[in-house]
Motif scaffolding. Structure first.
Motif, PDB file in Angstrom:
ATOM      1  N   SER A 149     -16.272 -66.664 -53.325  1.00 44.56           N
ATOM      2  CA  SER A 149     -17.187 -65.842 -53.106  1.00 44.56           C
ATOM      3  C   SER A 149     -17.227 -63.966 -53.373  1.00 44.56           C
ATOM      4  O   SER A 149     -17.035 -63.216 -54.404  1.00 44.56           O
ATOM      5  CB  SER A 149     -18.407 -65.881 -51.959  1.00 44.56           C
ATOM      6  N   ILE A 150     -15.484 -63.613 -53.130  1.00 50.04           N
ATOM      7  CA  ILE A 150     -14.606 -62.651 -52.713  1.00 50.04           C
ATOM      8  C   ILE A 150     -14.727 -62.417 -53.574  1.00 50.04           C
ATOM      9  O   ILE A 150     -14.747 -61.581 -54.662  1.00 50.04           O
ATOM     10  CB  ILE A 150     -13.691 -62.509 -51.640  1.00 50.04           C
ATOM     11  N   ALA A 151     -14.320 -63.641 -54.856  1.00 48.60           N
ATOM     12  CA  ALA A 151     -13.093 -63.106 -55.166  1.00 48.60           C
ATOM     13  C   ALA A 151     -13.778 -63.419 -57.351  1.00 48.60           C
ATOM     14  O   ALA A 151     -13.625 -62.012 -58.116  1.00 48.60           O
ATOM     15  CB  ALA A 151     -12.419 -64.368 -56.506  1.00 48.60           C
ATOM     16  N   GLY A 152     -15.599 -63.656 -56.738  1.00 45.02           N
ATOM     17  CA  GLY A 152     -16.464 -63.818 -57.583  1.00 45.02           C
ATOM     18  C   GLY A 152     -16.488 -64.306 -58.987  1.00 45.02           C
ATOM     19  O   GLY A 152     -16.650 -64.420 -59.872  1.00 45.02           O
ATOM     20  N   ASN A 153     -15.046 -65.293 -58.319  1.00 49.83           N
ATOM     21  CA  ASN A 153     -14.768 -66.578 -59.419  1.00 49.83           C
ATOM     22  C   ASN A 153     -13.916 -67.632 -58.843  1.00 49.83           C
ATOM     23  O   ASN A 153     -13.836 -67.534 -57.850  1.00 49.83           O
ATOM     24  CB  ASN A 153     -13.950 -66.054 -61.079  1.00 49.83           C
TER      25      ASN A 153
ATOM     26  N   ASP B 235     -16.407 -58.567 -60.540  1.00 50.66           N
ATOM     27  CA  ASP B 235     -17.155 -57.224 -59.547  1.00 50.66           C
ATOM     28  C   ASP B 235     -16.132 -57.379 -58.102  1.00 50.66           C
ATOM     29  O   ASP B 235     -17.453 -58.025 -57.545  1.00 50.66           O
ATOM     30  CB  ASP B 235     -18.188 -56.740 -59.832  1.00 50.66           C
ATOM     31  N   PHE B 236     -15.894 -56.767 -57.361  1.00 49.99           N
ATOM     32  CA  PHE B 236     -15.226 -57.494 -56.210  1.00 49.99           C
ATOM     33  C   PHE B 236     -15.814 -56.500 -55.228  1.00 49.99           C
ATOM     34  O   PHE B 236     -16.120 -56.861 -54.158  1.00 49.99           O
ATOM     35  CB  PHE B 236     -13.736 -56.573 -55.901  1.00 49.99           C
ATOM     36  N   ARG B 237     -16.912 -55.615 -55.951  1.00 52.25           N
ATOM     37  CA  ARG B 237     -17.730 -54.871 -54.677  1.00 52.25           C
ATOM     38  C   ARG B 237     -19.175 -55.664 -54.437  1.00 52.25           C
ATOM     39  O   ARG B 237     -20.062 -55.577 -53.707  1.00 52.25           O
ATOM     40  CB  ARG B 237     -18.466 -53.596 -55.659  1.00 52.25           C
ATOM     41  N   ASN B 238     -19.351 -56.396 -55.617  1.00 58.56           N
ATOM     42  CA  ASN B 238     -20.481 -56.943 -55.379  1.00 58.56           C
ATOM     43  C   ASN B 238     -20.186 -58.994 -54.642  1.00 58.56           C
ATOM     44  O   ASN B 238     -19.953 -59.706 -55.589  1.00 58.56           O
ATOM     45  CB  ASN B 238     -21.460 -57.764 -56.799  1.00 58.56           C
ATOM     46  N   VAL B 239     -20.815 -59.124 -53.580  1.00 62.56           N
ATOM     47  CA  VAL B 239     -19.776 -60.496 -52.618  1.00 62.56           C
ATOM     48  C   VAL B 239     -20.965 -61.103 -51.880  1.00 62.56           C
ATOM     49  O   VAL B 239     -22.036 -60.646 -51.524  1.00 62.56           O
ATOM     50  CB  VAL B 239     -18.733 -60.161 -50.958  1.00 62.56           C
ATOM     51  N   GLN B 240     -21.689 -62.524 -52.937  1.00 60.68           N
ATOM     52  CA  GLN B 240     -22.312 -63.166 -52.253  1.00 60.68           C
ATOM     53  C   GLN B 240     -21.767 -64.749 -51.394  1.00 60.68           C
ATOM     54  O   GLN B 240     -21.363 -65.306 -51.431  1.00 60.68           O
ATOM     55  CB  GLN B 240     -23.411 -64.006 -53.547  1.00 60.68           C
ATOM     56  N   LEU B 241     -22.242 -64.315 -50.030  1.00 61.13           N
ATOM     57  CA  LEU B 241     -21.930 -64.998 -49.093  1.00 61.13           C
ATOM     58  C   LEU B 241     -23.386 -65.665 -48.813  1.00 61.13           C
ATOM     59  O   LEU B 241     -24.227 -65.564 -48.615  1.00 61.13           O
ATOM     60  CB  LEU B 241     -21.207 -64.290 -47.795  1.00 61.13           C
ATOM     61  N   PRO B 242     -22.956 -67.076 -47.863  1.00 64.38           N
ATOM     62  CA  PRO B 242     -24.077 -67.723 -47.000  1.00 64.38           C
ATOM     63  C   PRO B 242     -25.229 -66.519 -46.058  1.00 64.38           C
ATOM     64  O   PRO B 242     -24.377 -66.468 -45.062  1.00 64.38           O
ATOM     65  CB  PRO B 242     -24.060 -68.903 -46.628  1.00 64.38           C
ATOM     66  N   ARG B 243     -26.159 -66.416 -46.719  1.00 61.70           N
ATOM     67  CA  ARG B 243     -26.903 -65.651 -45.626  1.00 61.70           C
ATOM     68  C   ARG B 243     -26.855 -67.001 -43.673  1.00 61.70           C
ATOM     69  O   ARG B 243     -26.399 -65.615 -42.519  1.00 61.70           O
ATOM     70  CB  ARG B 243     -28.271 -65.219 -45.724  1.00 61.70           C
TER      71      ARG B 243
END
Length: 348
Positions: free
Chosen positions: A235-239, A2-10
């Motif tokens: 993170s952007i790719a989700g994998n 899911d490219f719409r859900n990106v987790q990055l360090p705050r």
């Protein structure tokens, strides 16, 4: 994917002596003053004790755990001991941070990543390499909530780790080509932005190769920034597709076959030379760039017998078979593997 859900360090704090600010970082991010600090036997002396000292002065309640191996058992121990903590601080190298990453994900608490080496992109990525009875597996995890990378500490680590981190970033080039191939042949989901960031990061480091030296804080800073950027691409790719392809399959196969494997990034660098040859790219330039930073480019420099290199090439396609790469479904014949390694001067 899911490219719409990106987790990055705050938050990302990087620079000389930045570790001194860890108390303020924790105060700004955490709701309670109780944390679990994860270190390794060596990294506890290098940075762990100092982090503990700083946080105790800030009135934090601290639970200390020392990790020797990144195993499922280690993760289970940390999960149990940290379930009431407001955060886990992983102070160390890849094994420490990977265990901390998985435990924080399972317990649904933040991870503050405090790397002591620049050996690979795990310091910022949402993946963790954990060993189980099937070998080492790459697992999905939450990205670190915050990252504190003290370039003074990292530059004082053995230079071999920094060169390995450099090599790990360079391997993005073949990883992205493999991803493009999978997109074209089997319609695997592909992120232009993640791929572009990954390739840009590798090319920026290639441009900096002449400036990467031992015991040099600027060199450590360049590699750290590259590793953070590479972790963000993941993170952007989700994998891990933007940073892990056939060259990583080769490295993981070598981990299983060789009695004494080299560092992950070192093996990926050598794998990149051979996979770039297979992809029809400029493998000579990759070899030249790795030579500039004194990273291994041959079996001899890896300290691994040539036969294990050949066997790893033959077996590499069996690693993560769902991940399509230039190695295809059938892999390489022995003759082809020997030819690739000889042509690229990985073996003599």
């Amino acid at each position: 994917m899911d490219f719409r859900n990106v987790q990055l360090p705050r938050e990302i704090h990087s620079g000389s002596g930045i570790i001194e600010e860890i108390g303020d970082v924790c105060d700004n991010l955490l709701p309670k003053k109780d944390v679990t600090i994860l270190t390794g036997p060596t990294t506890k002396k290098i940075a762990g004790n100092h982090v503990i000292e700083i946080l105790k002065e800030s009135n934090y309640e601290i639970s200390e755990i020392t990790v020797n191996l990144a195993t499922e058992e280690s993760v289970e121990e940390v999960v149990k001991d940290s379930k009431d903590s407001s955060a886990i601080l992983g102070v160390g190298g890849g094994k420490v941070i990977d265990v901390a990453k998985m435990a924080s994900t399972i317990n649904h608490i933040p991870l503050i990543s405090v790397p002591t080496t620049a050996a690979h992109d795990g310091m910022a990525s949402p993946r963790a390499s954990i060993k189980n009875d099937k070998g080492t597996v790459s697992l999905k995890a939450n990205a670190p909530f915050a990252l504190i990378a003290d370039t003074t500490i990292i530059s004082q680590a053995p230079y071999r780790f920094t060169a390995a981190g450099f090599s790990d970033i360079i391997s993005n080039l073949t990883a992205v080509e493999d991803w493009k191939l999978a997109y074209k042949l089997i319609n695997e989901p592909f992120s232009d932005s993640a791929a572009a960031l990954s390739v840009m990061t590798a090319k920026l480091l290639i441009d900096e190769a002449d400036n990467i030296h031992p015991n040099n804080e600027n060199s450590a800073s360049v590699v750290v920034k590259g590793l953070i950027s590479s972790g963000m691409a993941i993170s952007i790719a989700g994998n891990s597709r933007p940073a892990s392809g056939s060259e990583h399959k080769f490295s993981h196969a070598l981990d299983m076959i060789a009695p004494k494997p080299a560092l992950h990034g070192e093996q990926c660098g050598v794998g990149t030379i051979m996979m770039m040859y297979l992809q029809g790219g400029d493998w000579q330039n990759i070899k030249s760039v790795l030579d500039k930073v004194n990273a291994p480019t041959t079996a001899k420099e890896l300290g691994i017998d040539e036969e294990y290199i050949i066997e790893a090439l033959i077996q590499a396609h069996n690693i993560r078979k769902e991940r399509y790469t230039i190695l295809g479904d059938r892999g390489l014949t022995r003759e082809a593997a020997e030819n690739i390694a000889l042509k690229t001067h990985v073996i003599e």
